[in-house]
Design a protein around this motif. Sequence first.
Motif, mmCIF file in Angstrom:
data_model
loop_
_atom_site.group_PDB
_atom_site.id
_atom_site.type_symbol
_atom_site.label_atom_id
_atom_site.label_comp_id
_atom_site.label_asym_id
_atom_site.label_seq_id
_atom_site.Cartn_x
_atom_site.Cartn_y
_atom_site.Cartn_z
ATOM 1 N N CYS A 1 0.814 -1.194 -0.046
ATOM 2 C CA CYS A 1 0.001 -0.033 0.041
ATOM 3 C C CYS A 1 0.804 1.221 -0.194
ATOM 4 O O CYS A 1 0.582 2.246 -0.682
ATOM 5 C CB CYS A 1 -0.699 -0.092 1.183
ATOM 6 N N ARG A 2 1.917 1.194 0.752
ATOM 7 C CA ARG A 2 2.917 2.420 0.791
ATOM 8 C C ARG A 2 3.570 2.642 -0.560
ATOM 9 O O ARG A 2 3.483 3.690 -0.990
ATOM 10 C CB ARG A 2 3.890 2.077 1.736
ATOM 11 N N ILE B 1 3.457 5.526 -5.779
ATOM 12 C CA ILE B 1 3.280 5.771 -7.242
ATOM 13 C C ILE B 1 2.041 6.575 -7.793
ATOM 14 O O ILE B 1 2.160 7.582 -8.444
ATOM 15 C CB ILE B 1 3.055 4.308 -7.797
ATOM 16 N N LEU B 2 0.970 6.491 -7.098
ATOM 17 C CA LEU B 2 -0.202 7.051 -7.594
ATOM 18 C C LEU B 2 -0.062 8.519 -7.347
ATOM 19 O O LEU B 2 -0.641 9.248 -7.959
ATOM 20 C CB LEU B 2 -1.479 6.550 -6.932
ATOM 21 N N PHE C 1 -4.665 1.579 -12.351
ATOM 22 C CA PHE C 1 -3.409 0.831 -11.792
ATOM 23 C C PHE C 1 -3.771 0.105 -10.428
ATOM 24 O O PHE C 1 -4.367 0.659 -9.625
ATOM 25 C CB PHE C 1 -2.448 1.951 -11.625
ATOM 26 N N PHE C 2 -2.920 -0.839 -10.400
ATOM 27 C CA PHE C 2 -3.439 -1.875 -9.294
ATOM 28 C C PHE C 2 -2.155 -2.686 -8.746
ATOM 29 O O PHE C 2 -1.069 -2.762 -9.410
ATOM 30 C CB PHE C 2 -4.443 -3.005 -9.686
ATOM 31 N N TYR D 1 -3.981 4.783 3.869
ATOM 32 C CA TYR D 1 -3.337 5.312 2.721
ATOM 33 C C TYR D 1 -4.080 6.042 1.584
ATOM 34 O O TYR D 1 -3.775 6.527 0.593
ATOM 35 C CB TYR D 1 -2.547 3.971 2.036
ATOM 36 N N GLY D 2 -5.350 5.952 1.820
ATOM 37 C CA GLY D 2 -6.417 6.457 1.095
ATOM 38 C C GLY D 2 -6.367 5.856 -0.268
ATOM 39 O O GLY D 2 -6.479 6.334 -1.548
ATOM 40 N N ILE D 3 -6.328 4.552 -0.335
ATOM 41 C CA ILE D 3 -6.412 3.676 -1.644
ATOM 42 C C ILE D 3 -7.899 3.057 -1.806
ATOM 43 O O ILE D 3 -8.213 2.295 -0.681
ATOM 44 C CB ILE D 3 -5.275 2.766 -1.540
ATOM 45 N N ALA D 4 -8.223 3.021 -2.793
ATOM 46 C CA ALA D 4 -9.833 2.446 -3.245
ATOM 47 C C ALA D 4 -9.362 1.038 -3.140
ATOM 48 O O ALA D 4 -8.618 0.429 -3.638
ATOM 49 C CB ALA D 4 -10.079 2.803 -4.364
ATOM 50 N N PRO D 5 -10.252 0.051 -2.724
ATOM 51 C CA PRO D 5 -10.382 -1.396 -2.687
ATOM 52 C C PRO D 5 -10.211 -1.993 -4.188
ATOM 53 O O PRO D 5 -9.332 -2.864 -4.206
ATOM 54 C CB PRO D 5 -11.623 -1.966 -1.811
#
Length: 403
Positions: A213-214, A219-220, A229-230, A256-260
Motif C-alpha cells: 500500500c505504501r 506511485i499514484l 493501476f493496481f 493510505y487513501g487507496i480504493a479497494p
Amino acid sequence: MKPIELVNLRKGDILYEQGSNNSDIFLIASGQVVMFHSDKDSRTDCETRGRGSILGALSVMMQSPRFVSAQALEDTCVIRMPAEALLANYDTVDPILRACIDTAICFNARLNTAQASSNTSVPKTGTVVANADALLERLKFEIDLQTSIINREFTMVYQPIVNLQTGKILGFEALMRWIHPVRGFVPPDEFITVAEDLGAIGALTDFAVEESCRTLKNILDQTDGDPDFFASINVSGRDISRLGFAESLALTLDRYGIAPKSIRLEITETACIFDSQIVRDNLEAFKTMGFGLSIDDFGTGYSNLAHFKTMPLSTLKIDRAFAGDAHENPVSGSIVAMLVGLGTALNVDIVAEGVETVHDVRALTNLGCRMAQGYFFHKPTNSNDLLALVSADQGRHPISSVA
C-alpha cells in the motif's frame, strides 16, 4: 523442579498471558488454542494452533516475556514442559529444542497408534528418535523465521504486470524476500509453508499489505494517478480464514487513501476451499468492499469451478508451466487458449506468468492473452526503481518490436 505433565483446559481458559515470564513450553495434544495480542482497549486474534503445535518455545529461547497470550478455543489438552526439566534431561547444544522435538514426535507417534487412548502416558523426554536431527533443523528454522518476523528482516520487491501489445505497466505483483543473516536467501516456497504451519503467515501478510500500500500510494501520488493501476498481493488460504481479515485490509487501505478496487488479492487455486463461515464472510466482504481476487497458477490445481461462482474474481493467472512453452507445445497452447476464453466469458483479466522469451510473447499474443509478467519485460525490483519504471510509462519490449 516441576515435572512434565498433562494439563486439561476448558474452553476460554488462559494458558499464558502476554508479557508473562513463565518459562514453560507447551505441546498441544488435542483441541485448539488461539494466540492473541491485547492492549487497554482492544484484542487482536493472531493465529490458531492445533494438535502437535509447540507453544512458548520462542520466548523461552530468547529469555523474553511472552509476545502474545494463549487461550483455549475448546476443551484442550496440553503437555506442560518446564524449561528446567528439559535442561536437566539433555546435555546437548540445543537442549530445549531437542527435548521439544523428541517429546512432540514420541507423543504424536503414540497418539497415532492403535493403542492410543486418553490414558496414554507421556513418553519420557530424551527418547531416541531416528529422525530427530532433521526435526531439530526444522524447529531451528521455525525459530529463525519467527525471530526474523519480530526483527522485520523481510523485504518486498515488485514485478510489473504489463500490456502485451504496448508494454505499458498496468500494475504490479508484490513479492516477499527473506535474506537471513546466516542462511542467506531463503526461497519463498520454503518459508511460506513453514509460516503457515506455525500460524505466523498472518504477520507476513500484514507486512506485505502495509508495504504494498505504501508503494502503491507513492506511485499514484507521483504519476498521473491512473485509476486502473493496481497492486496484486499474495495472501494465504489461512489469511482468508482469519476472522476480520477483510475489515483489517480495509482499515489499512483507509490509512493510505487507496480504493479497494486498486488491490487484487492473489491466492492459489488450491487455497479456494470454502469450508468455513469465516471464509464465506471474508469473500462476501471482499465483494461488497470492491476488492478483486486473483487466482494464481490457474489450471494447476484441482478445485471445482463451481467455487468461483461466489468469488469476486478479477484475474486468472496462467501458470508458467503453460505460458512458458505455449509456442512449442500444442497442448500448452490449447490450454492457454481455453483459459483466455474462460477469462473472456467471465469478464476477468488473464495474466500470463513467467514470460521470458520473444517466442513466449508472440505465442501468447496470438492466443489472445492481453497481460503478462516475467523477466522478458521486468525483473522484480524495489519500490524506487518501480516508481521510475512507471513514471517512464514504457515497457522494454512493446509487442510491435518483436512481432
